[in-house]
Design a protein around this motif. Structure first.
Motif, PDB file in Angstrom:
ATOM      1  N   LYS A 264     -34.881 -42.175  -2.162  1.00  0.00           N
ATOM      2  CA  LYS A 264     -33.624 -41.429  -2.237  1.00  0.00           C
ATOM      3  C   LYS A 264     -33.383 -41.051  -3.697  1.00  0.00           C
ATOM      4  N   THR A 267     -30.133 -41.032  -5.654  1.00  0.00           N
ATOM      5  CA  THR A 267     -29.518 -42.318  -5.999  1.00  0.00           C
ATOM      6  C   THR A 267     -30.147 -42.950  -7.229  1.00  0.00           C
ATOM      7  N   GLU A 440     -28.738 -33.445   5.882  1.00  0.00           N
ATOM      8  CA  GLU A 440     -30.087 -33.943   5.650  1.00  0.00           C
ATOM      9  C   GLU A 440     -31.099 -32.807   5.573  1.00  0.00           C
TER      10      GLU A 440
END
Length: 598
Positions: A264, A267, A440
């Motif tokens: 990810k 992040t 997404e």
């Protein structure tokens, strides 16, 4: 004498001969010869371009390597590597023998089977003596781990620290602050069951940590456990009997390893500094944790806050609350903060943040406490130890640091200022053509299209376009189809302003393209002196393999009298004592030609 002259004046290596390390067949081991061997198509018929990626495993101890003794589980020295060597999933002995790996890297080095993208993860194990149960860990051990990472930083692409689970969250938090301007992954892992047991979690944890540390440039101190990669200063141990022993209550995992490893990237924490990596080994031990409980006496607080205490994490109720009908207790806290003790207010709750919404929370602000946001107590304590050790800062500067988000240890209010994907006109047009609308899928479109667009912008020096892509949430560390990042492209083209922009936005200097080249390699090849200097200041360096391969190139430059080329290589940190294919060094060639390098 110039810097090039000093480099060429360094002591020379012995020429290839009896003094060199030898292969099992008695042939002198020349680095370039080994490179030819491991790239040999006969060894790897599927691909002639096998790239080795190196990881250092620092084995501090812990359950993962323990064996059963009369008095229970305990570490057994020198057993870990020998056990891994017997497991095909952790070591390919045939590859090691064919490429003379032990002669080159040492006996404590193992190699994983080839990955699907034709990479070999070569990992060396540095085992501590004595091996430690994590309950015996101290700040001195944190310093030792950090120092070993610093000492080996330029030799390896990533680091894995094997550690017991009991205090792993404390060590991960401490290392995250100690490792300043980190550009490579440092991943802590361990297990609940020893790796030697038939049914255990150690094998999956170690294998996952090795693969992520080797294959993904995540410039953070992380913790990998039970198929999840967490930010190291966000975790806490939540279960003593489950394989899912750790949780990160206020931040989702950085990566999840299932059928595929999914990172990810939005992040992942990235600094905005171009400073070089260093480890701060000064830690203040005069810190502590104090947990509020109903009926706590002022005398208890007073005793805890006595000198030499300099910093305290106060674990309060709910969203950072304390009794506002206890003037005696609040007075002790106020006396301590007035005396220069820094007190951080953290919630006792597993999840959530400190907020001054209630009057019972406001009284702590009035007493001089600093809100700890959603920091874990482990992170707040290690952050205090790190900040209080900075003796060059006054009290106000230390308090300011404690309230700042230094390593992603607390949620930032700026997190929501990024433009929404759905507001990007470019993404909207693409999404409409592809008939997608969910978040997404939009992110997938962005991540697929923006890397090549960023590379084009870097090629033509278009910072305005790069800034627009950044506002879309683009990750400039993602590579194109050739494994090249925008920093690779800008380094090739000589756009110093673009290189500086990318570095200031956390782009890694350690990314390798499909040929194993970093941006520094590209800048040297195209002789962009100022970019080489900037990348070196940021911490860029050649890998051990590139340094070994450079011997022939340096000899060629010396033979042609190309002093400008030699100077560029010298700025980039080349070793002029590395021999070329014929065993001679650049120093030898310069001497034989009588070149003037003063």
């Amino acid at each position: 004498m110039t810097s090039l002259a000093r480099a060429l004046a360094q002591p020379q290596l012995e020429p290839t001969g009896a003094s060199d390390a030898c292969s099992p067949r008695g042939v002198p081991l020349v680095p370039s010869r080994r490179r030819q061997l491991w790239s040999c198509p006969s060894l790897h018929p599927a691909s002639p371009n096998v790239l080795e990626v190196r990881v250092l495993v620092v084995n501090t101890g812990g359950t993962i390597g323990m064996t059963l003794h009369d008095n229970g589980l305990a570490p057994q020295p020198d057993a870990f590597v020998q056990s891994l060597r017997k497991l095909p999933i952790f070591h390919d002995e045939q590859y090691a023998q064919q490429t003379f790996m032990y002669d080159y890297y040492g006996e404590n080095t193992l190699v994983l089977p080839m990955t699907k993208d034709y990479k070999r993860i070569v990992y060396s194990v540095l085992e501590y003596n004595p091996l430690l149960d994590s309950s015996n860990m101290t700040t001195d051990d944190w310093v030792k781990i950090g120092t070993d990472i610093k000492k080996n930083y330029e030799e390896f692409d990533g680091f894995v620290v094997l550690h017991g689970t009991d205090t792993m969250a404390y060590t991960a938090s401490a290392l995250s602050f100690m490792c300043e301007h980190l550009g490579k992954p440092v991943i802590l892992t361990g297990s609940q069951v020893p790796i030697y047991e038939i049914r255990n979690d150690g094998r999956d944890n170690l294998l996952g940590a090795l693969m992520i540390a080797a294959l993904y440039v995540i410039p953070e101190v992380c913790l990998y456990f039970y198929n999840k990669l967490y930010r190291g200063n966000r975790v806490t141990k939540v279960d003593t009997g489950s394989f899912s022993a750790f949780a990160s209550p206020n931040l989702s995992p950085l990566a999840i390893a299932e059928a595929e490893i999914t990172i990810k990237w939005d992040t992942v924490w990235r600094g905005n500094s171009t400073a070089k990596f260093q480890v701060s080994t000064e830690l203040n031990r005069n810190v502590g944790l104090l947990r509020l409980f109903p009926g706590i006496t002022a005398a208890t607080a007073r005793a805890f806050l006595q000198p030499p205490m300099e910093g305290v994490v106060l674990e309060t109720y709910g969203s950072g609350n304390a009794p506002d009908n206890r003037p005696d207790l609040l007075e002790e806290l106020k006396k301590a903060t007035d005396a220069g003790i820094i007190i951080i207010n953290c919630t006792q709750c597993l999840k959530g943040t400190v907020s001054p919404s209630y009057a019972t929370g406001q009284v702590l602000i009035e007493a001089g406490l600093i809100a700890g946001g959603d920091m874990t107590p482990e992170a707040a304590l290690s952050k205090l130890s790190y900040v209080l050790a900075k003796r060059d800062l006054d009290l106000d500067a230390r308090k300011k640091l404690m309230s700042q988000n230094l390593r992603g240890e607390m949620s930032s209010d700026l997190a929501g200022t990024r433009l929404c994907l759905s507001k990007s006109r470019f993404i909207q047009v693409i999404a409409k053509c592809l008939n997608i609308s969910c978040k997404e899928e939009l992110e997938a479109v962005r991540d697929a299209f923006t890397p090549p667009l960023a590379c084009v912008a870097a090629k033509i020096g278009d910072i305005e376009t790069l800034e627009a892509l950044k506002q879309m949430g683009s990750n400039f560390c993602l590579d194109d189809y050739d494994g090249r990042t925008p920093l690779h492209i800008a380094a090739c083209e000589g756009h110093l302003n673009v290189v500086n922009y990318l570095l200031s936005h956390g782009v890694t200097v350690y990314a390798k393209d499909r040929y194993g080249d970093t941006p520094l390699c590209n800048a040297v090849r195209f002789r962009h002196r100022k970019i080489v200097q900037l990348l070196r200041q940021t911490g860029a360096h050649f890998s051990r393999e590139k340094l070994d391969e450079a011997g022939t190139e340096l000899c060629s430059l010396a033979a042609s009298g190309d002093l400008d080329g030699l100077e560029i290589w010298n700025l980039a940190g080349a070793d002029f004592t590395k021999p070329g294919y014929d065993g001679r060094t650049a120093v030898d060639v310069v001497g034989s030609r009588g070149l003037n390098i003063t």
